[in-house]
Design an enzyme around this catalytic site. Structure first.
Site, mmCIF file in Angstrom:
data_model
loop_
_atom_site.group_PDB
_atom_site.id
_atom_site.type_symbol
_atom_site.label_atom_id
_atom_site.label_comp_id
_atom_site.label_asym_id
_atom_site.label_seq_id
_atom_site.Cartn_x
_atom_site.Cartn_y
_atom_site.Cartn_z
ATOM 1 N N ASP A 84 0.867 -1.175 0.000
ATOM 2 C CA ASP A 84 0.000 0.000 0.000
ATOM 3 C C ASP A 84 0.904 1.225 0.000
ATOM 4 O O ASP A 84 2.098 1.145 0.287
ATOM 5 C CB ASP A 84 -0.942 -0.037 1.207
ATOM 6 C CG ASP A 84 -2.200 0.784 0.972
ATOM 7 O OD1 ASP A 84 -2.243 1.550 -0.006
ATOM 8 O OD2 ASP A 84 -3.150 0.663 1.782
ATOM 9 N N ASP A 119 -3.896 7.087 -3.615
ATOM 10 C CA ASP A 119 -5.300 7.517 -3.680
ATOM 11 C C ASP A 119 -5.690 8.247 -2.404
ATOM 12 O O ASP A 119 -4.997 8.160 -1.389
ATOM 13 C CB ASP A 119 -6.206 6.295 -3.861
ATOM 14 C CG ASP A 119 -6.051 5.297 -2.730
ATOM 15 O OD1 ASP A 119 -4.919 4.818 -2.527
ATOM 16 O OD2 ASP A 119 -7.040 5.018 -2.022
ATOM 17 N N ALA A 190 -11.716 2.801 1.124
ATOM 18 C CA ALA A 190 -12.454 3.571 2.131
ATOM 19 C C ALA A 190 -13.749 2.898 2.584
ATOM 20 O O ALA A 190 -14.768 3.537 2.785
ATOM 21 C CB ALA A 190 -12.750 4.979 1.607
ATOM 22 N N CYS A 273 -13.306 -23.043 18.162
ATOM 23 C CA CYS A 273 -13.165 -23.838 16.937
ATOM 24 C C CYS A 273 -12.269 -25.038 17.186
ATOM 25 O O CYS A 273 -12.009 -25.396 18.333
ATOM 26 C CB CYS A 273 -12.702 -22.971 15.771
ATOM 27 S SG CYS A 273 -10.929 -22.742 15.596
ATOM 28 N N CYS A 275 -9.166 -25.483 15.612
ATOM 29 C CA CYS A 275 -7.800 -25.258 15.123
ATOM 30 C C CYS A 275 -6.817 -25.769 16.178
ATOM 31 O O CYS A 275 -7.202 -26.150 17.276
ATOM 32 C CB CYS A 275 -7.573 -23.776 14.816
ATOM 33 S SG CYS A 275 -7.297 -22.740 16.263
ATOM 34 N N CYS A 278 -7.156 -23.878 19.484
ATOM 35 C CA CYS A 278 -8.395 -24.161 20.215
ATOM 36 C C CYS A 278 -8.426 -25.596 20.737
ATOM 37 O O CYS A 278 -9.088 -25.889 21.726
ATOM 38 C CB CYS A 278 -9.609 -23.877 19.343
ATOM 39 S SG CYS A 278 -9.824 -22.118 19.008
HETATM 40 N N1 GUN Z 1 -6.563 0.541 3.123
HETATM 41 C C1 GUN Z 1 -7.824 0.582 3.595
HETATM 42 N N2 GUN Z 1 -8.571 1.434 2.869
HETATM 43 C C2 GUN Z 1 -7.773 1.951 1.917
HETATM 44 C C3 GUN Z 1 -7.979 2.904 0.853
HETATM 45 O O1 GUN Z 1 -9.067 3.430 0.638
HETATM 46 N N3 GUN Z 1 -6.892 3.183 0.068
HETATM 47 C C4 GUN Z 1 -5.665 2.590 0.268
HETATM 48 N N4 GUN Z 1 -4.668 2.896 -0.559
HETATM 49 N N5 GUN Z 1 -5.460 1.703 1.263
HETATM 50 C C5 GUN Z 1 -6.501 1.401 2.075
HETATM 51 ZN ZN ZN Z 2 -9.321 -21.835 16.851
#
Ligand code: GUN
Ligand code: ZN
Length: 657
Positions: A84, A119, A190, A273, A275, A278
């Site tokens: 990101d 963004d 978002a 669960c 796993c 658990c």
């Molecule tokens: N991670 C969670 N939401 C967003 C987003 O709207 N844009 C970006 N780039 N990363 C995110």
């Molecule tokens: Zn578990």
């Protein structure tokens, strides 16, 4: 770069190809903190991870190491890594000290497999002006990133994030503008605040309005979605990728994820669960542990349930039971139930993607099932059907109805004015939940027989089928309602019909009706003329082959009762049904391949009938409508038009002399 292997609703099992290997989708990318990572996520099932390029960029040590040894070694993960861009930090702190170009360049420099432009994540429910001005910047930066990638021959795959807050027209606009770019993946951004505040109904609108304007041949990532409770819903809407910081954030906070919601360790008497964690520890064991050890074990559980859910979702797509899973999962919280109810507003869109027939039966799980795309599709077909003069409405029996309904049909009431019935000019239909009216001749077609609803009917479903009957029966002269149907609908009918009604099964009528329903009205007469011979399975008694004399016209598929064309069947259908019905038109260059019986790739299709769905039998023609071949469509019309790679039609035979 992205290939689809199986589909259900808008959901897909796919393969995403990156320079560090292939990933099976839907997939979850655990968020890796470039400095603090403690858990080996690969060991617990991660094939791809996501980390934050901006955090690395901002940290001199990390930055130097990343540039030096590369991102994969920095975070000790040898599979595909997405990064990101710092947009999240931008949304929290209002500013970041990196430009869009710089962050793209940096991601490429450190060897990211999938990078993201900078963004602007616009929060839900903001002022429209804010959403509009943010969106302008987001679009500009997406464009700049794509151009930068082209100019510098950058290999890294590129994310272009859909924004637009909770303004549906802005989400649509953003998605369609981004589609025009040559980006590789399209995340939906978002949405975290919507999920955190249980605004799942709004989440459905945001995702659908984005999705409906994105290309189908790339992967779509629901950014920041890491709770397994919503995976099935999101996949059904077309999401292929998820990222989870939830597994570790919840663990820090002593909370355990499950598909039914979240458990607080302090409230647990039992581990939730099976796993490894658990099975091995009790809640008391965990509570007694040092914080860090406990956190890592809970994170391990959280990853386990998340990956287990994705396996279950992929299996559901393979077998065609994704909607059943969604309906089950969305009963975990009323806000999720709202989401499924909101999905119903998009039935028309889902119908365009949903395969015509599936391996598993349609299960009615509650009144939400009434508005599934399969029901919408059947209603649409029925409404387009030429009607006989009279309608005879029969009560449901075991399925297939036509096996259990024949001969004298019992007591009826008359609803029209003529009080005369012409049995040769009457439609015999069964009234049942959820498909409402099912013509007896076509009752074996998927999903009309391959479906089940509870014997104890709920009020919504009775109202639903009753409304449909009311509406549908308007144009008939005379309507006969069976006594049991009157009981189901609670109708107080007075005029008993005095004569006996007899239903005589007729195989030729049946196959003609199936052909009409499947290929379009008139197909039955065109296909089944001449010396019609119907061959049945000795074992099951079901129709298998239909001939004119010795010439095979169609086979009937045992699993769903749809007709499969032979060479002669394809010719007859082509001669009788007007263009563009059942047609896939291929370009000049691929004519010889089609004639030769080779499969058809999407990029060679110039045009196709908009009613084609995956698993449909189709005619392959050239631009002059000359019949070249016939085959089975693997995808639906919208996808054929959208895809530039991959097979569209599995050709059965070509018409090469
Ligand atoms: N991670 C969670 N939401 C967003 C987003 O709207 N844009 C970006 N780039 N990363 C995110
Ligand atoms: Zn578990």
């Amino acid at each position: 770069m992205f290939e689809i292997k199986a589909k259900d609703m808008r959901g897909r099992v796919g393969v995403l190809k990156t320079k560090h290997g292939k990933v099976k989708t839907p997939a979850l990318m655990p968020v890796i903190h470039p400095r603090k990572q403690a858990i080996d996520v690969k060991k617990y099932g991660a094939d791809i991870v996501i980390t934050n390029a901006y955090l690395i960029y901002k940290d001199e040590d990390l930055k130097e190491k990343a540039v030096d040894v590369g991102l994969h070694e920095l975070i000790n993960f040898d599979g595909p890594v997405m990064t990101d861009s710092g947009s999240f930090q931008l949304s929290v702190y209002g500013d970041v000290d990196i430009t869009n170009k710089e962050v793209i360049e940096f991601q490429e420099l450190i060897g990211t497999d999938i990078g993201t432009s900078l963004d602007i994540p616009t929060a839900p429910f903001v002022e429209r002006e804010k959403a509009e001005s943010d969106l302008e910047i987001t679009l500009e930066r997406a464009k700049e990133a794509v151009e930068f990638k082209k100019e510098h021959n950058i290999e890294m795959l590129l994310n272009s994030v859909v924004q637009g807050s909770t303004f549906m027209d802005l989400r649509q606009k953003c998605a369609s503008e981004l589609s025009k770019l040559d980006a590789d993946l399209y995340p939906i951004g978002a949405v975290v605040p919507l999920m955190e505040s249980y605004h799942y109904k709004e989440l459905v609108d945001v995702v659908m309005n984005s999705m409906m304007n994105l290309p189908d041949n790339t992967a779509r990532h629901l950014m920041g979605a890491g709770h397994p409770m919503i995976f099935a819903l999101a996949v059904a809407m077309g999401c292929d990728l998820f990222d989870s910081a939830a597994y570790i954030l919840y663990a820090e906070d002593d909370r355990l994820l499950s598909t039914r919601g979240t458990f607080k360790l302090e409230n647990l008497q039992e581990m939730p669960c099976s796993c490894e964690v658990c099975s091995k520890y009790t809640p008391d064991d965990l509570r007694a542990m040092p914080k860090k050890e406990r956190r890592d074990l809970i994170a391990q559980h959280n990853l386990h349930v998340s990956f287990a859910e994705l396996r279950l979702i992929r299996q559901a797509i393979y077998e065609g039971s994704l909607m059943e899973l969604v309906e089950e999962r969305c009963r975990a919280h009323p806000a999720l139930l709202d989401a499924v109810r909101q999905l119903a507003n998009y039935s028309e869109d889902f119908e365009k993607y949903d395969p015509r027939s599936k391996k598993s039966a349609f299960f009615y799980t509650g009144s939400e099932s009434l508005r599934r795309s399969e029901v919408f599709r059947h209603h649409k077909k029925l409404k387009g059907m030429p009607k006989k003069r009279d309608l005879i409405v029969l009560p449901p029996t075991r399925k297939p109805y036509s096996k259990f309904i024949s001969g004298k049909l019992g007591e009826f009431y008359v609803c029209g004015d003529s009080h005369e019935i012409d049995l040769d000019d009457a439609d015999f239909m069964v009234l049942d939940v959820p498909f409402s009216l099912i013509p007896l001749e076509i009752d074996e077609l998927y999903p009309l027989s391959q479906s089940a609803a509870p014997k104890i009917r709920d009020g919504d479903s009775v109202e639903f089928i009753s409304d449909f009957l009311n509406d549908f029966s308007q144009d008939y002269d005379e309507i006969l309602i069976h006594k049991k149907v009157a009981d189901i609908l609670n109708l107080d009918l007075e005029n008993k019909f005095e004569d006996e009604i007899i239903y005589a099964k007729d195989d030729v009528k049946k196959v003609k009706a199936i052909a009409d329903y499947q290929f379009g009205w008139g197909a039955g007469e065109a296909l089944f003329k001449g010396n019609i011979k119907i061959e049945k399975s000795k074992k099951t008694g079901k129709i298998r082959h239909i001939y004119d004399g010795k010439t095979l016209i169609v086979n009937m598929r045992a699993s769903d009762s749809y007709l499969v064309l032979s060479k002669e069947g394809a010719k007859r259908l082509h001669g009788a049904m007007p263009y563009p019905q059942n047609r896939v038109v291929v370009n000049r260059d691929s004519e010889p391949f089609a004639l030769d019986g080779k499969s058809i790739f999407s990029k060679f299709v110039v045009e196709c009938d908009e009613n084609i769905r995956s698993n449909d039998e189709v005619l392959i023609v050239n631009e002059e409508d000359k019949l070249l071949a016939y085959g089975k469509s693997l995808i639906s019309a919208v996808e054929i038009n959208n895809f530039q790679t991959g097979q569209a039609i599995k050709t059965r035979k070509g018409f090469k002399k």
